[in-house]
Enzyme design. Structure first.
Site, PDB file in Angstrom:
ATOM      1  N   TYR A 175       0.798  -1.221   0.000  1.00  0.00           N
ATOM      2  CA  TYR A 175       0.000   0.000   0.000  1.00  0.00           C
ATOM      3  C   TYR A 175       0.834   1.276   0.000  1.00  0.00           C
ATOM      4  O   TYR A 175       0.434   2.299  -0.540  1.00  0.00           O
ATOM      5  CB  TYR A 175      -0.888   0.031   1.253  1.00  0.00           C
ATOM      6  CG  TYR A 175      -2.083  -0.859   1.228  1.00  0.00           C
ATOM      7  CD1 TYR A 175      -3.094  -0.682   0.290  1.00  0.00           C
ATOM      8  CD2 TYR A 175      -2.236  -1.877   2.159  1.00  0.00           C
ATOM      9  CE1 TYR A 175      -4.219  -1.495   0.277  1.00  0.00           C
ATOM     10  CE2 TYR A 175      -3.360  -2.698   2.158  1.00  0.00           C
ATOM     11  CZ  TYR A 175      -4.348  -2.503   1.222  1.00  0.00           C
ATOM     12  OH  TYR A 175      -5.458  -3.308   1.206  1.00  0.00           O
ATOM     13  N   SER A 181      -1.954  -5.832  -7.152  1.00  0.00           N
ATOM     14  CA  SER A 181      -1.980  -4.833  -6.089  1.00  0.00           C
ATOM     15  C   SER A 181      -2.606  -5.427  -4.843  1.00  0.00           C
ATOM     16  O   SER A 181      -3.361  -6.408  -4.909  1.00  0.00           O
ATOM     17  CB  SER A 181      -2.789  -3.615  -6.530  1.00  0.00           C
ATOM     18  OG  SER A 181      -4.170  -3.939  -6.597  1.00  0.00           O
ATOM     19  N   ASP A 182      -2.304  -4.826  -3.701  1.00  0.00           N
ATOM     20  CA  ASP A 182      -3.099  -5.124  -2.518  1.00  0.00           C
ATOM     21  C   ASP A 182      -4.475  -4.513  -2.731  1.00  0.00           C
ATOM     22  O   ASP A 182      -4.661  -3.652  -3.592  1.00  0.00           O
ATOM     23  CB  ASP A 182      -2.428  -4.555  -1.264  1.00  0.00           C
ATOM     24  CG  ASP A 182      -2.816  -5.307   0.002  1.00  0.00           C
ATOM     25  OD1 ASP A 182      -3.861  -5.984  -0.019  1.00  0.00           O
ATOM     26  OD2 ASP A 182      -2.079  -5.210   1.005  1.00  0.00           O
ATOM     27  N   TRP A 183      -5.451  -4.933  -1.940  1.00  0.00           N
ATOM     28  CA  TRP A 183      -6.843  -4.565  -2.195  1.00  0.00           C
ATOM     29  C   TRP A 183      -7.051  -3.055  -2.063  1.00  0.00           C
ATOM     30  O   TRP A 183      -6.820  -2.470  -1.017  1.00  0.00           O
ATOM     31  CB  TRP A 183      -7.754  -5.348  -1.251  1.00  0.00           C
ATOM     32  CG  TRP A 183      -8.240  -6.641  -1.835  1.00  0.00           C
ATOM     33  CD1 TRP A 183      -9.517  -7.099  -1.823  1.00  0.00           C
ATOM     34  CD2 TRP A 183      -7.493  -7.645  -2.550  1.00  0.00           C
ATOM     35  NE1 TRP A 183      -9.617  -8.312  -2.479  1.00  0.00           N
ATOM     36  CE2 TRP A 183      -8.386  -8.671  -2.937  1.00  0.00           C
ATOM     37  CE3 TRP A 183      -6.156  -7.767  -2.904  1.00  0.00           C
ATOM     38  CZ2 TRP A 183      -7.994  -9.797  -3.645  1.00  0.00           C
ATOM     39  CZ3 TRP A 183      -5.750  -8.879  -3.619  1.00  0.00           C
ATOM     40  CH2 TRP A 183      -6.657  -9.878  -3.985  1.00  0.00           C
ATOM     41  N   GLY A 237      -5.211  -0.864  -3.400  1.00  0.00           N
ATOM     42  CA  GLY A 237      -3.917  -0.199  -3.283  1.00  0.00           C
ATOM     43  C   GLY A 237      -3.642   0.734  -4.444  1.00  0.00           C
ATOM     44  O   GLY A 237      -4.057   0.501  -5.575  1.00  0.00           O
TER      45      GLY A 237
END
Length: 792
Positions: free
Chosen positions: A256, A287-289, A291
């Site tokens: 993030y 990506s992270d959720w 992000g």
């Protein structure tokens, strides 16, 4: 009867007609089109519309109950795997299926009960947390855990597991440290690689995370992590590099945070220059959720897949291609890397998963792994194992309510968890019944007071932990009269979205300290032992109370069989062999990052983020540089409570006959050491190899871990020779001025021992010339000067 037959005949022809029409429509739709797996990937991509391309690099969405977020409701991942974290976009006309991704690092995180149907459950194994697995220092064992873990991933219809997490333990207050492995990148990288290799041997994928320098939860999606290129490469990137090169994970999850002013998921230097060009990575990046901010910048950086995905992201990508601000070639390259992985997935191979993994066998393996990673911190007067004692006074709420694992995405829906009370009972001991009633009634009452919250409400406003039950002195004295031994269980938990606190978390609160003091005084007055079991995901203070007790067992968060595993150690059924992969400092003030963790906030710049969350821009500067954990404590002579690599056993080991293959380094060097069990019971030893390097051109830690190994189970008197081979890369440090990994000429010392402060054997060798191991791109350097800690 005739009418019934006619009805069946009519139904049969109707069904055949529907099937034929559906099959004909599918054949017509795909006829002449390149199909994934049958034609070259580039040809398949060439047949896609721009809209399809823009959807393939964006996930199918993620809708939380009670919000306006797009996509399937959490737990309804295209009605395939309830509770999975997300899916990718399918293009049936080109033979491209959707794939399923699911948390988490300590066990498959899916819904255990679906559609309120309790006739069948979909439970998963809650494995010991990352910090415990790393404390085993046993890559073979972790590989076995990965094998079983991957079986559950595959048999529950999941293509990619979102783990393991492998960020560095920069600070003991890190909220997700329980998911991660160590303060050291060599331990981190090798343990992660073992788990990845095990999981992926099942034909499913992993996503090593969070790439990179995501070492706090406070302001995790807004914080600008400012650090030197050397600290980034030597400490925070090195573990990921080892895992990438040793296990080839299918995917990498970007973090993030910003890194020196640029979002990780939007950093070309990170995701392409370093990950792909320097390390040769061939998988894809997700990506992270939610992000990052700019989907176009993410595509340009090489962040292939944006998760969980929104329509707005796809629209921005389409618009950028049409306007010429995003080359369609970049989009095609990102898709190609995604398709390369989809080709290997169970979904593409149409694997018929069973929803019936081998949970019973996995539970036993979880118990074994838990015991292997528990660390015996103190054992005064051989208080453990307790062989003669039978009746046990078990104090502390966590003796009756085990913390099996952390919160958030690292949580697991499991069929059960074995408490310490149950474990002691199963081992043949008799826990005090009156105390059991007292604590269980208290827990029931306190849990009833806790509000019921949605997932989002709990994430944004976590329910405080239940406060320890205050115990009166009369009860304690009565129990000292009635029982043979006292065991005190103290627990700590953490999780996603929030870092830990000093008061009543890192430090014990007054109730806990009072309980330890009362119990110790009462039992010691009768010459009875007092044992403390720490059921925690991270480091806690021990200095205020450790002198009051006879033994301390660090059980970490040991998974669903935790109580049985703890009892295995306490009873002597298993000899403890775990050692610390992260330092326990004597004081939080001694932690090198204490002055700047978690950084500073800029509330005047706050804005609203996804799901209505208030986001506050922040920054944190890693002024400690490379001096993280033992690198700091050992170099600057700061004595910790328990050092990196420390852990006791019920037996003793002797080190002897250290030999080097040559007094001069010539490409590689081998060190052999003999370890002998000199005690009275069988046991395992963790052998650690550190290197002290010359400091000709740049400052360096006094020593750094370069290799480790765990012996076999050695019988009393039995010996084993351990062999380590170091190559030139193991000797190199990153020289920022030259943008290169360089091994400086001079005298090197190999130190082998039982911990970073317990060195038993040492020998030197010579490197006759400076050796440029690898030239790198000059990237990811900070925009401002950092007042970085130096060894002068």
């Amino acid at each position: 009867m005739k009418n019934t037959v006619l009805s069946y005949i009519t139904l049969f022809f109707f069904t055949v007609t529907i099937f034929y029409n559906h099959s004909f429509a599918q054949t017509t739709e795909t006829k002449g089109l390149p199909q994934l797996g049958e034609k070259p990937i580039k040809e398949v991509i060439g047949a896609m519309t721009l809209e399809e391309k823009a959807k393939l690099v964006v996930g199918n969405g993620f809708k939380m109950p009670g919000t306006k977020s797009e996509g399937p409701v959490l737990g309804q991942t295209q009605d395939r795997v309830a509770g999975a974290a997300g899916t990718t976009f399918a293009i049936p006309r080109l033979g491209i299926p959707s794939i399923v991704v699911a948390d988490g690092p300590a066990g498959v995180r899916i819904d255990s009960i679906r559609n309120n149907d309790h006739s069948k459950a979909y439970y998963a194994t809650a494995w010991p947390v990352g910090s415990l697995l790393a404390s085993s220092w046993d890559t073979s064992l972790v590989r076995k855990v990965g094998d079983a873990f991957g079986n559950e991933v595959r048999e529950y219809g999941i293509d990619i597991l979102l783990g393991p997490g492998m960020n560095i333990h920069r600070n003991p207050l890190g909220g997700r440290n329980f998911e991660y492995y160590s303060e050291d990148p060599v331990v981190t990288g090798n343990i992660a690689a073992a788990l990845v290799n095990g999981i992926q041997s099942n034909g499913v994928g992993t996503s090593i995370k969070h790439f990179v320098a995501n070492n706090q939860e406070t302001d995790r999606s807004t914080v600008n992590t400012i650090l030197s290129e050397r600290a980034l490469r030597e400490i925070y990137l090195k573990g990921f590099e080892i895992a990438v090169k040793e296990s080839n994970p299918w995917t990498v999850m970007s973090s993030y945070n910003y890194i020196n002013g640029v979002y990780a998921s939007e950093s070309y230097d990170l995701l392409t220059t370093i990950l792909r060009k320097e390390w040769g990575y061939k998988g894809f990046v997700m990506s992270d959720w939610f992000g990052g901010k700019d989907p176009v910048a993410q595509q340009k950086a090489g962040n292939n897949l944006l998760m969980p995905g929104t329509t707005e992201q796809s629209e921005k990508i389409i618009d950028a291609v049409k306007k010429g601000t995003l080359s369609e070639k970049i989009l095609d390259e990102n898709i190609e890397q995604i398709l390369n992985i989809i080709l290997k997935s169970p979904s593409f191979q149409k694997y018929k998963y069973s929803d019936q993994p081998g949970l019973q066998d996995h539970a036993q393996l979880s118990r074994e792994a838990a015991a292997e990673g528990m660390v015996l911190l103190k054992n005064q007067g051989n208080a453990l194992p307790f062989l003669q004692q039978h009746s046990v006074a078990l104090f502390g709420i966590n003796g009756y309510d085990l913390i099996a694992g952390g919160k958030g995405s690292g949580d697991v829906n499991k069929a059960y968890k074995i408490s310490l009370k149950e474990g002691l009972t199963n081992a043949g001991y008799t826990p005090d019944a009156e105390l059991e009633t007292l604590y269980t009634n208290y827990l029931v009452a306190e849990k009833a007071k806790q509000p019921k919250k949605s997932i989002i409400e709990e994430f944004t406003n976590p329910t405080p932990p239940i406060i320890e039950l205050g115990i009166d002195i009369a009860t304690v004295q009565k129990k000292a009269n009635e029982n043979d031994i006292a065991v005190i269980a103290i627990g700590r938990n953490g999780g996603e979205g929030q870092d830990r606190k000093l008061e009543s978390d890192y430090y014990f609160n007054d109730i806990e300290k009072s309980m330890i003091k009362k119990v110790s005084d009462a039992f010691h007055a009768q010459h009875k032992k007092v044992i403390v079991v720490l059921n925690t995901g991270g480091v806690i203070d021990v200095t205020e109370w450790r002198d009051d007790v006879d033994a301390i067992l660090l059980a970490w968060q040991p998974g669903l069989e935790g109580g049985n595993a703890i009892a295995d150690i306490l009873s002597g059924k298993i000899n403890p062999s775990g050692k610390l992969a992260t330092t326990f400092p004597a004081s939080y003030k001694d932690v090198p990052s204490a002055k700047n963790f978690p950084g500073i906030e800029f509330p005047e710049k706050a804005y609203e983020g996804s799901m209505g969350r208030k986001l506050i821009p922040a920054e944190v500067t890693y002024e400690e540089g490379i001096y993280v954990g033992y690198r700091y404590y050992n170099t600057f002579h700061v004595k910790p409570a328990y050092e990196f690599g420390y852990g006791l056993s019920y037996t003793n080991f002797a080190y002897s006959n250290l030999t080097l293959s040559s007094p001069v380094f010539n490409g590689n060097i081998t060190a052999d050491i003999t370890v002998t069990n000199t005690g009275k019971v069988a046991g395992k030893e963790i052998v650690q190899l550190y290197v002290s390097a010359p400091t000709k051109n740049i400052d360096k830690p006094v020593e750094e871990l370069k290799a480790f190994a765990k012996t076999n189970l050695l019988k009393p008197g039995e010996s084993q020779t351990i062999s380590f081979t170091l190559n030139i890369a193991d000797l190199a440090s990153f020289n920022t001025a030259q943008s290169a990994w360089i091994a400086d000429a001079g005298m090197y010392t190999i130190k082998i021992g039982a911990s970073s402060l317990d060195i038993n054997q040492a020998k030197t060798f010579q490197l006759e010339k400076d050796w440029v191991v690898e030239k790198t791109a000059n990237v990811l350097f900070p925009a401002t000067t950092i007042n970085e800690l130096k060894n002068k």
